[in-house]
Design an enzyme around this catalytic site. Structure first.
Site, PDB file in Angstrom:
ATOM      1  N   GLY A  89      19.044   5.900 -27.553  1.00  0.00           N
ATOM      2  CA  GLY A  89      18.737   5.187 -26.321  1.00  0.00           C
ATOM      3  C   GLY A  89      18.991   3.704 -26.480  1.00  0.00           C
ATOM      4  O   GLY A  89      20.118   3.228 -26.355  1.00  0.00           O
ATOM      5  N   ARG A  90      17.916   2.960 -26.817  1.00  0.00           N
ATOM      6  CA  ARG A  90      18.022   1.495 -26.881  1.00  0.00           C
ATOM      7  C   ARG A  90      19.063   1.025 -27.903  1.00  0.00           C
ATOM      8  O   ARG A  90      19.639  -0.050 -27.752  1.00  0.00           O
ATOM      9  CB  ARG A  90      16.645   0.901 -27.189  1.00  0.00           C
ATOM     10  CG  ARG A  90      15.670   1.023 -26.016  1.00  0.00           C
ATOM     11  CD  ARG A  90      14.270   0.561 -26.385  1.00  0.00           C
ATOM     12  NE  ARG A  90      13.666   1.414 -27.401  1.00  0.00           N
ATOM     13  CZ  ARG A  90      12.704   1.020 -28.242  1.00  0.00           C
ATOM     14  NH1 ARG A  90      12.237  -0.220 -28.172  1.00  0.00           N
ATOM     15  NH2 ARG A  90      12.200   1.855 -29.129  1.00  0.00           N
ATOM     16  N   LYS A 115      12.838  16.721 -21.461  1.00  0.00           N
ATOM     17  CA  LYS A 115      12.689  15.574 -22.367  1.00  0.00           C
ATOM     18  C   LYS A 115      11.229  15.158 -22.341  1.00  0.00           C
ATOM     19  O   LYS A 115      10.668  14.914 -21.270  1.00  0.00           O
ATOM     20  CB  LYS A 115      13.567  14.402 -21.939  1.00  0.00           C
ATOM     21  CG  LYS A 115      13.459  13.230 -22.927  1.00  0.00           C
ATOM     22  CD  LYS A 115      14.500  12.149 -22.675  1.00  0.00           C
ATOM     23  CE  LYS A 115      14.547  11.164 -23.838  1.00  0.00           C
ATOM     24  NZ  LYS A 115      13.365  10.336 -23.986  1.00  0.00           N
ATOM     25  N   MET A 122      18.484   6.591 -19.693  1.00  0.00           N
ATOM     26  CA  MET A 122      17.734   5.343 -19.523  1.00  0.00           C
ATOM     27  C   MET A 122      17.832   4.829 -18.090  1.00  0.00           C
ATOM     28  O   MET A 122      18.927   4.630 -17.564  1.00  0.00           O
ATOM     29  CB  MET A 122      18.254   4.296 -20.501  1.00  0.00           C
ATOM     30  CG  MET A 122      17.980   4.639 -21.961  1.00  0.00           C
ATOM     31  SD  MET A 122      18.744   3.466 -23.111  1.00  0.00           S
ATOM     32  CE  MET A 122      20.457   4.026 -23.097  1.00  0.00           C
ATOM     33  N   CYS A 149       8.292  10.001 -19.102  1.00  0.00           N
ATOM     34  CA  CYS A 149       8.231   8.663 -18.512  1.00  0.00           C
ATOM     35  C   CYS A 149       6.783   8.150 -18.507  1.00  0.00           C
ATOM     36  O   CYS A 149       5.893   8.790 -17.954  1.00  0.00           O
ATOM     37  CB  CYS A 149       8.777   8.672 -17.086  1.00  0.00           C
ATOM     38  SG  CYS A 149       8.745   7.024 -16.332  1.00  0.00           S
ATOM     39  N   GLN A 180      18.917  14.287 -14.904  1.00  0.00           N
ATOM     40  CA  GLN A 180      17.457  14.390 -15.066  1.00  0.00           C
ATOM     41  C   GLN A 180      16.702  14.189 -13.754  1.00  0.00           C
ATOM     42  O   GLN A 180      16.974  13.258 -13.005  1.00  0.00           O
ATOM     43  CB  GLN A 180      16.969  13.357 -16.083  1.00  0.00           C
ATOM     44  CG  GLN A 180      15.498  13.544 -16.451  1.00  0.00           C
ATOM     45  CD  GLN A 180      14.995  12.506 -17.432  1.00  0.00           C
ATOM     46  OE1 GLN A 180      14.755  11.358 -17.061  1.00  0.00           O
ATOM     47  NE2 GLN A 180      14.824  12.904 -18.694  1.00  0.00           N
ATOM     48  N   ASN A 191      14.539  11.983 -31.003  1.00  0.00           N
ATOM     49  CA  ASN A 191      14.742  10.697 -30.340  1.00  0.00           C
ATOM     50  C   ASN A 191      13.662   9.716 -30.810  1.00  0.00           C
ATOM     51  O   ASN A 191      12.519  10.090 -30.969  1.00  0.00           O
ATOM     52  CB  ASN A 191      14.657  10.934 -28.818  1.00  0.00           C
ATOM     53  CG  ASN A 191      14.760   9.668 -27.982  1.00  0.00           C
ATOM     54  OD1 ASN A 191      14.064   9.547 -26.989  1.00  0.00           O
ATOM     55  ND2 ASN A 191      15.594   8.743 -28.354  1.00  0.00           N
ATOM     56  N   GLY A 192      14.090   8.471 -31.044  1.00  0.00           N
ATOM     57  CA  GLY A 192      13.127   7.434 -31.401  1.00  0.00           C
ATOM     58  C   GLY A 192      13.489   6.719 -32.690  1.00  0.00           C
ATOM     59  O   GLY A 192      13.652   7.343 -33.730  1.00  0.00           O
ATOM     60  N   ASP A 193      13.635   5.394 -32.611  1.00  0.00           N
ATOM     61  CA  ASP A 193      13.929   4.541 -33.772  1.00  0.00           C
ATOM     62  C   ASP A 193      15.273   4.849 -34.417  1.00  0.00           C
ATOM     63  O   ASP A 193      15.406   4.785 -35.649  1.00  0.00           O
ATOM     64  CB  ASP A 193      12.810   4.643 -34.819  1.00  0.00           C
ATOM     65  CG  ASP A 193      11.510   3.986 -34.360  1.00  0.00           C
ATOM     66  OD1 ASP A 193      11.542   3.306 -33.317  1.00  0.00           O
ATOM     67  OD2 ASP A 193      10.475   4.173 -35.023  1.00  0.00           O
TER      68      ASP A 193
END
Length: 342
Positions: A226-227, A141, A18, A102, A71, A202-204
């Site tokens: 991530g978040r 990614k 991130m 991105c 990265q 990745n995601g949620d």
């Protein structure tokens, strides 16, 4: 276990790269919470080749963070290859990751990041050029697609594999979605079924249970968080424990959260100096405080502070007040219980 090339992780939980977050101060905390692989925030290929001081600092890897993925992002083959060589030969990162997810316009208009999602042939050319030039494992990614009309996740992942990429991480959103809407885990599953290299979903993923569901739904080799880890590295540790033992550990106490927040602040201060660290830490402290009683008031005060000691004082005062409230609540409950007996 998750294995990328010849790099073996101790578990399959991965910290996402991130921007503005994943510097050594936070990555080391994530590693201390048990994360199998941590990923550094993306660095532009052109910035690496210009060799300015700030960029070179972004390439620093503390040995305690390893294994670590660094990265890079870029749209020009020559500069991307040269930047990858710098990471390969001049850093102690374990893995070189190429960003093709991105969504930011200043990146995509340079034919970089998510722009690659529209052209599997370009992905093949760029990734193969990098893999031929370096000895470290190369990963990618990506997002599932540019928009709902242009979802080439399977073809793009196959291009990565054909080009010599050793793993692919897939965020289940399109570039157009940014971070809105819902992540599409079905397409991540399709990618997993279409390639033989490791796939990281990745995601949620905001809870250990989400991580378990993603892995079960997609069959992925790893889960990237991530978040969900912002101001909450416990999420990483709790996920590792839950995946390994089915054990759901409790959330940390407010005092535990603030202790780690202060460790984070002190590491940022050592990294960037006090003034820059306090400024950067404001957003992190907002994340650490999220969901705690009376946090909004504390955040407002912290936004005005400019020194490390004054931030510590605000947080200590806040935690002491919470401790006092807890003691008073326990005493009141005990008194109520005694009255009920009589």
């Amino acid at each position: 276990m998750l294995k990328i090339g010849d790099i073996e992780m101790k578990n399959n939980v991965v910290l996402a790269p991130m921007a503005g977050v994943c510097n050594p101060a936070f990555r080391l905390i994530a590693k201390e919470f048990g994360t199998g692989l941590v990923c550094a925030e993306m660095v532009s290929d052109k910035a690496i080749l210009h060799g300015n001081k700030r960029t070179m600092e972004m390439l620093f890897v503390d040995d305690r963070e390893k294994p670590l993925s660094l990265q890079i992002v870029g749209g020009d083959r020559e500069s991307l290859v040269e930047a990858a060589k710098v990471v390969d030969q001049q850093t102690n990162a374990d893995i070189i990751d190429i960003n093709m997810g991105c969504p930011v316009p200043k990146v995509t208009k340079c034919d970089a990041g998510a722009r690659w999602l529209l052209d599997p042939n370009k992905i093949y050319e760029m990734v193969s050029a990098v893999t031929e030039a370096v000895s470290k494992p190369v990963t990618v990614k990506m997002r599932i697609g540019w928009d709902d009309e242009h979802i080439y996740a399977v073809e793009n992942a196959q291009a990565v594999e054909s080009a010599g990429g050793k793993a692919v991480s897939v965020h289940g959103r399109t570039r157009e979605q940014q971070y809105t809407g819902k992540a599409n885990w079905d397409i991540i599953r399709d990618v997993k079924q279409a390639v033989s290299i490791p796939v990281i979903g990745n995601g949620d993923v905001f809870s250990p249970e989400d991580a378990r569901r993603l892995l079960d739904h997609t069959g992925c080799d790893g889960v990237m968080i991530g978040r969900g880890a912002l101001g909450n590295p416990w999420m990483l540790y709790r996920t590792i424990q839950y995946l390994a033992k089915g054990e759901l550990l409790p959330d940390p106490l407010p005092r535990e959260k603030m202790e780690v927040a202060l460790l984070h602040l002190d590491r940022l201060t050592a990294l960037k100096g006090e003034a820059a660290a306090v400024r950067e830490m404001r957003k992190h402290l907002a994340w650490y405080l999220k969901g705690l009683p009376g946090a909004a008031r504390v955040k407002d005060v912290i936004m005005e502070e400019t020194g490390r000691d004054s931030v510590v004082e605000v947080l200590e005062r806040y935690i002491s007040s919470l401790d006092m409230e807890a003691v008073e609540a326990a005493a009141a409950a005990k008194a109520a219980g005694t009255q009920a007996v009589h």
